[in-house]
Design an enzyme around this catalytic site. Sequence first.
Site, mmCIF file in Angstrom:
data_model
loop_
_atom_site.group_PDB
_atom_site.id
_atom_site.type_symbol
_atom_site.label_atom_id
_atom_site.label_comp_id
_atom_site.label_asym_id
_atom_site.label_seq_id
_atom_site.Cartn_x
_atom_site.Cartn_y
_atom_site.Cartn_z
ATOM 1 N N TYR A 137 -9.795 15.814 -5.147
ATOM 2 C CA TYR A 137 -8.752 15.083 -5.902
ATOM 3 C C TYR A 137 -7.793 16.054 -6.550
ATOM 4 O O TYR A 137 -6.565 15.892 -6.486
ATOM 5 C CB TYR A 137 -9.408 14.199 -6.970
ATOM 6 C CG TYR A 137 -8.402 13.666 -7.982
ATOM 7 C CD1 TYR A 137 -7.577 12.592 -7.653
ATOM 8 C CD2 TYR A 137 -8.258 14.251 -9.241
ATOM 9 C CE1 TYR A 137 -6.638 12.117 -8.556
ATOM 10 C CE2 TYR A 137 -7.326 13.779 -10.148
ATOM 11 C CZ TYR A 137 -6.520 12.712 -9.802
ATOM 12 O OH TYR A 137 -5.582 12.247 -10.706
ATOM 13 N N ALA B 208 -6.983 18.961 -5.600
ATOM 14 C CA ALA B 208 -6.091 19.549 -4.586
ATOM 15 C C ALA B 208 -4.963 18.591 -4.221
ATOM 16 O O ALA B 208 -3.834 19.019 -3.966
ATOM 17 C CB ALA B 208 -6.898 19.931 -3.349
ATOM 18 N N ASP C 44 0.855 -1.184 0.000
ATOM 19 C CA ASP C 44 0.000 0.000 0.000
ATOM 20 C C ASP C 44 0.896 1.242 0.000
ATOM 21 O O ASP C 44 1.693 1.441 0.929
ATOM 22 C CB ASP C 44 -0.898 -0.019 1.250
ATOM 23 C CG ASP C 44 -1.914 1.116 1.255
ATOM 24 O OD1 ASP C 44 -1.663 2.167 0.623
ATOM 25 O OD2 ASP C 44 -2.960 0.944 1.902
ATOM 26 N N SER D 71 -1.031 15.505 -12.435
ATOM 27 C CA SER D 71 -2.240 15.526 -13.258
ATOM 28 C C SER D 71 -2.443 16.937 -13.802
ATOM 29 O O SER D 71 -1.999 17.915 -13.183
ATOM 30 C CB SER D 71 -3.459 15.147 -12.414
ATOM 31 O OG SER D 71 -4.659 15.273 -13.162
ATOM 32 N N LYS E 220 -3.516 16.630 -6.231
ATOM 33 C CA LYS E 220 -2.541 16.675 -7.325
ATOM 34 C C LYS E 220 -1.782 18.004 -7.358
ATOM 35 O O LYS E 220 -0.630 18.052 -7.780
ATOM 36 C CB LYS E 220 -3.236 16.369 -8.657
ATOM 37 C CG LYS E 220 -3.687 14.912 -8.761
ATOM 38 C CD LYS E 220 -2.500 13.954 -8.663
ATOM 39 C CE LYS E 220 -2.888 12.491 -8.813
ATOM 40 N NZ LYS E 220 -1.737 11.580 -8.853
HETATM 41 N N1 LIG Z 1 -6.599 8.202 -15.810
HETATM 42 C C1 LIG Z 1 -6.502 9.531 -15.865
HETATM 43 O O1 LIG Z 1 -7.224 10.229 -16.622
HETATM 44 C C2 LIG Z 1 -5.444 10.230 -15.036
HETATM 45 C C3 LIG Z 1 -5.201 11.586 -15.314
HETATM 46 C C4 LIG Z 1 -4.244 12.257 -14.578
HETATM 47 C C5 LIG Z 1 -3.536 11.590 -13.584
HETATM 48 N N2 LIG Z 1 -3.802 10.275 -13.338
HETATM 49 C C6 LIG Z 1 -3.006 9.619 -12.287
HETATM 50 O O2 LIG Z 1 -2.340 8.512 -12.836
HETATM 51 C C7 LIG Z 1 -2.025 7.592 -11.793
HETATM 52 C C8 LIG Z 1 -2.400 6.187 -12.243
HETATM 53 O O3 LIG Z 1 -3.808 6.121 -12.397
HETATM 54 P P1 LIG Z 1 -4.506 5.273 -13.561
HETATM 55 O O4 LIG Z 1 -5.277 6.222 -14.383
HETATM 56 O O5 LIG Z 1 -3.516 4.390 -14.235
HETATM 57 O O6 LIG Z 1 -5.563 4.441 -12.673
HETATM 58 P P2 LIG Z 1 -5.820 2.880 -12.486
HETATM 59 O O7 LIG Z 1 -5.899 2.202 -13.800
HETATM 60 O O8 LIG Z 1 -6.979 2.798 -11.575
HETATM 61 O O9 LIG Z 1 -4.506 2.335 -11.738
HETATM 62 C C9 LIG Z 1 -4.224 2.648 -10.408
HETATM 63 C C10 LIG Z 1 -3.177 1.668 -9.900
HETATM 64 O O10 LIG Z 1 -2.762 2.090 -8.592
HETATM 65 C C11 LIG Z 1 -2.960 1.025 -7.677
HETATM 66 N N3 LIG Z 1 -3.242 1.644 -6.382
HETATM 67 C C12 LIG Z 1 -4.264 2.448 -6.014
HETATM 68 N N4 LIG Z 1 -4.115 2.828 -4.746
HETATM 69 C C13 LIG Z 1 -2.977 2.265 -4.295
HETATM 70 C C14 LIG Z 1 -2.276 2.273 -3.065
HETATM 71 N N5 LIG Z 1 -2.732 2.944 -1.980
HETATM 72 N N6 LIG Z 1 -1.113 1.580 -2.976
HETATM 73 C C15 LIG Z 1 -0.635 0.892 -4.026
HETATM 74 N N7 LIG Z 1 -1.249 0.841 -5.200
HETATM 75 C C16 LIG Z 1 -2.412 1.516 -5.342
HETATM 76 C C17 LIG Z 1 -4.075 0.176 -8.277
HETATM 77 O O11 LIG Z 1 -4.057 -1.174 -7.853
HETATM 78 P P3 LIG Z 1 -4.811 -1.646 -6.480
HETATM 79 O O12 LIG Z 1 -6.183 -1.006 -6.507
HETATM 80 O O13 LIG Z 1 -4.817 -3.131 -6.530
HETATM 81 O O14 LIG Z 1 -3.977 -1.125 -5.357
HETATM 82 C C18 LIG Z 1 -3.692 0.252 -9.752
HETATM 83 O O15 LIG Z 1 -2.632 -0.645 -10.042
HETATM 84 C C19 LIG Z 1 -2.764 8.088 -10.555
HETATM 85 O O16 LIG Z 1 -1.857 8.787 -9.724
HETATM 86 C C20 LIG Z 1 -3.800 9.049 -11.117
HETATM 87 O O17 LIG Z 1 -4.162 10.034 -10.181
HETATM 88 C C21 LIG Z 1 -4.732 9.583 -14.038
#
Ligand SMILES: NC(=O)c1ccc[n+]([C@@H]2O[C@H](COP(=O)([O-])OP(=O)(O)OC[C@H]3O[C@@H](n4cnc5c(N)ncnc54)[C@H](OP(=O)(O)O)[C@@H]3O)[C@@H](O)[C@H]2O)c1
Length: 247
Positions: A167, A169, A69, A155, A171
């Site tokens: 959220y 905030a 985690d 982000s 970022k």
């Molecule tokens: N998708 C977008 O549009 C977007 C845009 C800007 C920024 N982001 C950022 O990109 C990053 C990745 O997000 P994503 O879009 O790829 O989402 P995602 O597909 O939901 O992937 C999130 C990953 O993080 C893991 N995770 C979540 N909480 C965790 C924790 N406390 N400890 C360890 N692992 C954790 C999840 O696995 P488990 O749930 O099994 O832990 C999963 O592997 C995030 O920081 C998000 O804020 C995303």
Amino acid sequence: MNTSDSGASPVAGKTVLITGGTSGIGAATARLLLMRGHRVAVTGRDPGRLKTFLDEVGHPDRVLGLVADASDWDSTNTAVTSTVERFGSLDAAIANAGIASADHFRTGSDGVIDGGDPELWAPMVLTNVLGPALLAKAALPHLEQSRGRLVLIGSVAGIKNSPGNLYSATKWAVVGFAENLRLHATTRGIGVTVVNPGMIDTAFWHGQVPPIAMRPDSVAEAIGFALDQPAGVDLNTVTIRPIGQPV
Ligand SMILES: NC(=O)c1ccc[n+]([C@@H]2O[C@H](COP(=O)([O-])OP(=O)(O)OC[C@H]3O[C@@H](n4cnc5c(N)ncnc54)[C@H](OP(=O)(O)O)[C@@H]3O)[C@@H](O)[C@H]2O)c1
């Protein structure tokens, strides 16, 4: 180093730890780096999701999966030391684990502050804000030895305001921390990059992916570009949006 894979990077053979690497941007980055011959450790909280990812990604000799985690110090520290024990060093750590609580996707014009559920906020704040600091603390001594790099996933929501959005905030905090970290880490020979994705087609959106969202592979390419910078060059900020994103 496995040079038989197609698309091998000119600077192959690094060890990279990715938090939240079992899905979305983290998983796409892990796949890209493995294809380029690097050694990759990925973390996630859900053992089943981790196993599915490891079964699918291949390269068992160069991949390490860890249930951890990102909001917990002992888990994060153990993930870093396990990676160094398995692969011998750490060249880059990517603070990617991050979530937006579900109420961000169902509160409509009320916004999360008026219409959201405070019970959902603590895990988000701890993962998104505390998580990168814990990873930095655990990884910096190893990155100093390798003259490596920290990558923080921020982000566009961390450089643009949106009404009542918690959220966003978290970022803004990541973007601020990245610069504070850079001022410190650069004196130790360590690079710091913050990557600010726009709308990306992942599970992050709780099933409400915007039609213009782009594939996570493009963000992975941007992260790979940061990792491939030559010695002495620090690439600090990358913002990457799909064409047509209105913010
Ligand atoms: N998708 C977008 O549009 C977007 C845009 C800007 C920024 N982001 C950022 O990109 C990053 C990745 O997000 P994503 O879009 O790829 O989402 P995602 O597909 O939901 O992937 C999130 C990953 O993080 C893991 N995770 C979540 N909480 C965790 C924790 N406390 N400890 C360890 N692992 C954790 C999840 O696995 P488990 O749930 O099994 O832990 C999963 O592997 C995030 O920081 C998000 O804020 C995303």
